[in-house]
Design a protein around this motif. Sequence first.
Motif, PDB file in Angstrom:
ATOM      1  N   MET A  13     -39.127  19.947  39.383  1.00  0.00           N
ATOM      2  CA  MET A  13     -38.690  19.017  38.376  1.00  0.00           C
ATOM      3  C   MET A  13     -39.605  19.136  37.155  1.00  0.00           C
ATOM      4  N   THR A  14     -39.022  19.177  35.974  1.00  0.00           N
ATOM      5  CA  THR A  14     -39.829  19.266  34.764  1.00  0.00           C
ATOM      6  C   THR A  14     -40.182  17.879  34.268  1.00  0.00           C
ATOM      7  N   GLY A  15     -41.223  17.826  33.446  1.00  0.00           N
ATOM      8  CA  GLY A  15     -41.712  16.544  32.978  1.00  0.00           C
ATOM      9  C   GLY A  15     -40.919  15.943  31.846  1.00  0.00           C
ATOM     10  N   VAL A  16     -40.323  16.795  31.003  1.00  0.00           N
ATOM     11  CA  VAL A  16     -39.628  16.243  29.851  1.00  0.00           C
ATOM     12  C   VAL A  16     -38.639  17.270  29.320  1.00  0.00           C
ATOM     13  N   ASP A  17     -37.550  16.786  28.811  1.00  0.00           N
ATOM     14  CA  ASP A  17     -36.540  17.622  28.189  1.00  0.00           C
ATOM     15  C   ASP A  17     -36.975  17.899  26.747  1.00  0.00           C
ATOM     16  N   ARG A  18     -37.094  19.164  26.364  1.00  0.00           N
ATOM     17  CA  ARG A  18     -37.586  19.534  25.034  1.00  0.00           C
ATOM     18  C   ARG A  18     -36.758  18.924  23.897  1.00  0.00           C
ATOM     19  N   GLU A  19     -35.447  18.960  24.040  1.00  0.00           N
ATOM     20  CA  GLU A  19     -34.586  18.427  22.982  1.00  0.00           C
ATOM     21  C   GLU A  19     -34.763  16.919  22.835  1.00  0.00           C
ATOM     22  N   LEU A  20     -34.810  16.223  23.961  1.00  0.00           N
ATOM     23  CA  LEU A  20     -35.035  14.777  23.934  1.00  0.00           C
ATOM     24  C   LEU A  20     -36.402  14.465  23.343  1.00  0.00           C
ATOM     25  N   LEU A  21     -37.412  15.216  23.750  1.00  0.00           N
ATOM     26  CA  LEU A  21     -38.751  14.985  23.230  1.00  0.00           C
ATOM     27  C   LEU A  21     -38.790  15.188  21.721  1.00  0.00           C
ATOM     28  N   ALA A  22     -38.158  16.227  21.224  1.00  0.00           N
ATOM     29  CA  ALA A  22     -38.148  16.479  19.781  1.00  0.00           C
ATOM     30  C   ALA A  22     -37.479  15.318  19.037  1.00  0.00           C
ATOM     31  N   GLU A  23     -36.382  14.834  19.575  1.00  0.00           N
ATOM     32  CA  GLU A  23     -35.672  13.729  18.932  1.00  0.00           C
ATOM     33  C   GLU A  23     -36.512  12.449  18.963  1.00  0.00           C
ATOM     34  N   ARG A  24     -37.123  12.165  20.092  1.00  0.00           N
ATOM     35  CA  ARG A  24     -37.941  10.952  20.228  1.00  0.00           C
ATOM     36  C   ARG A  24     -39.219  11.055  19.395  1.00  0.00           C
ATOM     37  N   ALA A  25     -39.811  12.245  19.327  1.00  0.00           N
ATOM     38  CA  ALA A  25     -41.009  12.441  18.509  1.00  0.00           C
ATOM     39  C   ALA A  25     -40.682  12.224  17.033  1.00  0.00           C
ATOM     40  N   ALA A  26     -39.516  12.685  16.609  1.00  0.00           N
ATOM     41  CA  ALA A  26     -39.096  12.463  15.222  1.00  0.00           C
ATOM     42  C   ALA A  26     -38.936  10.967  14.942  1.00  0.00           C
ATOM     43  N   ALA A  27     -38.392  10.234  15.900  1.00  0.00           N
ATOM     44  CA  ALA A  27     -38.236   8.786  15.736  1.00  0.00           C
ATOM     45  C   ALA A  27     -39.601   8.108  15.630  1.00  0.00           C
ATOM     46  N   VAL A  28     -40.524   8.492  16.494  1.00  0.00           N
ATOM     47  CA  VAL A  28     -41.875   7.932  16.420  1.00  0.00           C
ATOM     48  C   VAL A  28     -42.488   8.251  15.061  1.00  0.00           C
ATOM     49  N   GLY A  29     -42.328   9.478  14.608  1.00  0.00           N
ATOM     50  CA  GLY A  29     -42.868   9.866  13.304  1.00  0.00           C
ATOM     51  C   GLY A  29     -42.312   9.011  12.175  1.00  0.00           C
ATOM     52  N   ARG A  30     -41.010   8.752  12.209  1.00  0.00           N
ATOM     53  CA  ARG A  30     -40.401   7.909  11.168  1.00  0.00           C
ATOM     54  C   ARG A  30     -40.975   6.492  11.212  1.00  0.00           C
ATOM     55  N   HIS A  31     -41.133   5.952  12.404  1.00  0.00           N
ATOM     56  CA  HIS A  31     -41.699   4.605  12.519  1.00  0.00           C
ATOM     57  C   HIS A  31     -43.149   4.572  12.036  1.00  0.00           C
ATOM     58  N   LEU A  32     -43.918   5.567  12.411  1.00  0.00           N
ATOM     59  CA  LEU A  32     -45.324   5.584  11.998  1.00  0.00           C
ATOM     60  C   LEU A  32     -45.460   5.811  10.497  1.00  0.00           C
ATOM     61  N   ASP A  33     -44.542   6.563   9.906  1.00  0.00           N
ATOM     62  CA  ASP A  33     -44.548   6.720   8.448  1.00  0.00           C
ATOM     63  C   ASP A  33     -44.317   5.376   7.763  1.00  0.00           C
ATOM     64  N   ARG A  34     -43.409   4.578   8.316  1.00  0.00           N
ATOM     65  CA  ARG A  34     -43.158   3.246   7.743  1.00  0.00           C
ATOM     66  C   ARG A  34     -44.384   2.350   7.895  1.00  0.00           C
ATOM     67  N   VAL A  35     -45.068   2.449   9.048  1.00  0.00           N
ATOM     68  CA  VAL A  35     -46.294   1.676   9.236  1.00  0.00           C
ATOM     69  C   VAL A  35     -47.300   2.069   8.165  1.00  0.00           C
ATOM     70  N   ALA A  36     -47.512   3.367   7.988  1.00  0.00           N
ATOM     71  CA  ALA A  36     -48.498   3.845   7.007  1.00  0.00           C
ATOM     72  C   ALA A  36     -48.131   3.421   5.588  1.00  0.00           C
ATOM     73  N   THR A  37     -46.860   3.453   5.271  1.00  0.00           N
ATOM     74  CA  THR A  37     -46.411   3.087   3.925  1.00  0.00           C
ATOM     75  C   THR A  37     -46.651   1.610   3.625  1.00  0.00           C
ATOM     76  N   HIS A  38     -46.488   0.757   4.606  1.00  0.00           N
ATOM     77  CA  HIS A  38     -46.559  -0.692   4.385  1.00  0.00           C
ATOM     78  C   HIS A  38     -47.881  -1.323   4.802  1.00  0.00           C
ATOM     79  N   LEU A  39     -48.753  -0.564   5.446  1.00  0.00           N
ATOM     80  CA  LEU A  39     -50.031  -1.131   5.881  1.00  0.00           C
ATOM     81  C   LEU A  39     -50.982  -1.230   4.691  1.00  0.00           C
ATOM     82  N   PRO A  40     -51.402  -2.426   4.343  1.00  0.00           N
ATOM     83  CA  PRO A  40     -52.367  -2.564   3.246  1.00  0.00           C
ATOM     84  C   PRO A  40     -53.690  -1.881   3.609  1.00  0.00           C
TER      85      PRO A  40
END
Length: 139
Positions: free
Chosen positions: A1-28
């Motif tokens: 059994m593999t630990g993670v599906d590459r395509e799913l990981l790429a999609e989820r990593a992109a989502a995390v990146g978008r959220h963290l970009d918003r945090v960085a943009t709005h964090l004083p």
Amino acid sequence: MTGVDRELLAERAAAVGRHLDRVATHLPADVDGLSPLSSATDTVVLHLWQAVQVVIDLAVSTCVRLGLGSPPTYGDAFRSLAGAGVLDAELASRLARAAGFHKLIVHAYADLDLRRLHLIASDGPADLRAFLAALRDLA
């Protein structure tokens, strides 16, 4: 059994990146720029919470896919992955605390310590990215 599906990981990593970009943009730059129930604070909390949720979901599903079982708590998911050699123990400990912060947001949003929030929003994204890198290396 593999630990993670590459395509799913790429999609989820992109989502995390978008959220963290918003945090960085709005964090004083300074904690004094955060105030209770303000737009900046709400945006930081919402996107940090969402990024942590995606990481938690990936941690739990990776535990199951690796045959480690379903962890009883979110923090246990990170500790199990450390026990299996997927994560460094110190990173797993910090991520387990992030899971605790996630729970605090859900249950006590109005009582958040803004100094703690600022620290977590400043330093925490690196841990979320390190987790994603560890899963990418596992895939």
